[in-house]
Design a protein around this motif. Structure first.
Motif, mmCIF file in Angstrom:
data_model
loop_
_atom_site.group_PDB
_atom_site.id
_atom_site.type_symbol
_atom_site.label_atom_id
_atom_site.label_comp_id
_atom_site.label_asym_id
_atom_site.label_seq_id
_atom_site.Cartn_x
_atom_site.Cartn_y
_atom_site.Cartn_z
ATOM 1 N N GLN A 96 5.778 4.388 0.863
ATOM 2 C CA GLN A 96 5.332 3.059 1.253
ATOM 3 C C GLN A 96 5.974 2.754 2.591
ATOM 4 O O GLN A 96 6.945 3.397 2.989
ATOM 5 C CB GLN A 96 5.762 2.014 0.227
ATOM 6 N N SER A 97 5.470 1.755 3.268
ATOM 7 C CA SER A 97 6.039 1.359 4.551
ATOM 8 C C SER A 97 7.488 0.914 4.347
ATOM 9 O O SER A 97 7.795 0.143 3.446
ATOM 10 C CB SER A 97 5.203 0.223 5.148
ATOM 11 N N GLY A 110 -3.528 4.431 -1.348
ATOM 12 C CA GLY A 110 -3.841 3.412 -2.351
ATOM 13 C C GLY A 110 -4.469 4.072 -3.553
ATOM 14 O O GLY A 110 -3.818 4.797 -4.278
ATOM 15 N N ALA A 111 -5.751 3.873 -3.745
ATOM 16 C CA ALA A 111 -6.453 4.507 -4.859
ATOM 17 C C ALA A 111 -7.529 5.464 -4.363
ATOM 18 O O ALA A 111 -8.361 5.913 -5.124
ATOM 19 C CB ALA A 111 -7.072 3.442 -5.745
ATOM 20 N N MET A 134 0.850 -1.179 0.000
ATOM 21 C CA MET A 134 0.000 0.000 0.000
ATOM 22 C C MET A 134 0.893 1.238 0.000
ATOM 23 O O MET A 134 1.936 1.265 0.616
ATOM 24 C CB MET A 134 -0.886 0.009 1.246
ATOM 25 N N PHE A 135 0.453 2.275 -0.717
ATOM 26 C CA PHE A 135 1.191 3.525 -0.745
ATOM 27 C C PHE A 135 0.280 4.667 -0.313
ATOM 28 O O PHE A 135 -0.935 4.526 -0.246
ATOM 29 C CB PHE A 135 1.764 3.801 -2.142
ATOM 30 N N ALA A 136 0.916 5.796 0.003
ATOM 31 C CA ALA A 136 0.175 7.000 0.370
ATOM 32 C C ALA A 136 0.925 8.204 -0.176
ATOM 33 O O ALA A 136 2.142 8.151 -0.377
ATOM 34 C CB ALA A 136 0.024 7.105 1.876
ATOM 35 N N VAL A 137 0.187 9.271 -0.417
ATOM 36 C CA VAL A 137 0.803 10.531 -0.819
ATOM 37 C C VAL A 137 0.561 11.506 0.319
ATOM 38 O O VAL A 137 -0.576 11.805 0.669
ATOM 39 C CB VAL A 137 0.200 11.069 -2.135
ATOM 40 N N LEU A 138 1.665 11.981 0.927
ATOM 41 C CA LEU A 138 1.548 12.905 2.055
ATOM 42 C C LEU A 138 2.108 14.251 1.667
ATOM 43 O O LEU A 138 2.888 14.362 0.722
ATOM 44 C CB LEU A 138 2.240 12.345 3.294
#
Length: 197
Positions: A15-16, A42-43, A1-5
């Motif tokens: 990503q972790s 994620g999406a 899983m990814f995130a945009v911060l």
């Protein structure tokens, strides 16, 4: 899983386990921080942020970026030259966890930029000062404008207020010879008596 911060005016896709260099944060090495301004998980695209999502990271160390050199030279005779270097202060962190929800219940402190800490520190005493200012403001509403007296300026009016003299009647009742808190002139007392009545 990814995130945009988003932090420090920049966006990072993480990503972790990722190691990031971000604008300096107010945190010590080994501390755990949480980024709450998440633009995407994620999406799931947020508007402007994804509710309840967060990225938690551990601060590895405070570092400085590579040196950038700014060289300025003016052409022609009698020109000048200037060389100036700069190293940006950064925070190195490792992303430990990406939360899709429940960020407010995690108990991890929010990541705050070092520049924001200075402004927060300046803003923190303001409520106390506001309370202190509120009491004199309430008293000032019942107080007279002592600067109407010739010779009493803002500084003298402030000193008189600190000594507890805020009205013309209080100033008129002062004995100039025995009052030691502030240097009061006899002309002020006479003008205050005229203004009282």
């Amino acid at each position: 899983m990814f995130a945009v911060l988003k932090t420090g005016g920049k966006q990072y896709k993480v990503q972790s386990g990722d190691v990031l260099r971000v604008e300096k944060l107010a945190a010590e090495a080994g501390e755990k921080v949480q980024f709450n301004e998440i633009l995407m998980v994620g999406a799931t695209v947020g508007a402007p942020t994804v509710d309840g999502a967060a990225v938690q990271a551990e601060v590895i160390e405070q570092i400085k970026g590579p040196k950038t050199i700014n060289f300025v030279k003016r052409r022609r005779k009698h020109s000048s030259k200037r060389t100036k270097g700069h190293r940006q202060q950064l925070t190195l962190l490792r992303v430990t966890e990406i939360l899709e929800s429940g960020a407010d219940k995690s108990g991890v402190k929010a990541a705050v930029g070092a520049a924001s800490v200075a402004s927060l520190a300046a803003a923190a005493p303001a409520p106390k000062a506001a309370k202190k200012a509120a009491a004199p403001a309430a008293a000032a509403s019942a107080a007279d404008d002592l600067t109407k007296i010739n010779g009493v300026g803002p500084a003298a009016a402030k000193k008189l207020a600190e000594a507890g003299i805020t009205t013309f009647a209080q100033l008129a009742a002062i004995d100039v010879d025995s009052f030691d808190a502030v240097k009061v002139k006899a002309e002020w007392v006479e003008q205050a008596k005229e203004l009282v009545g």
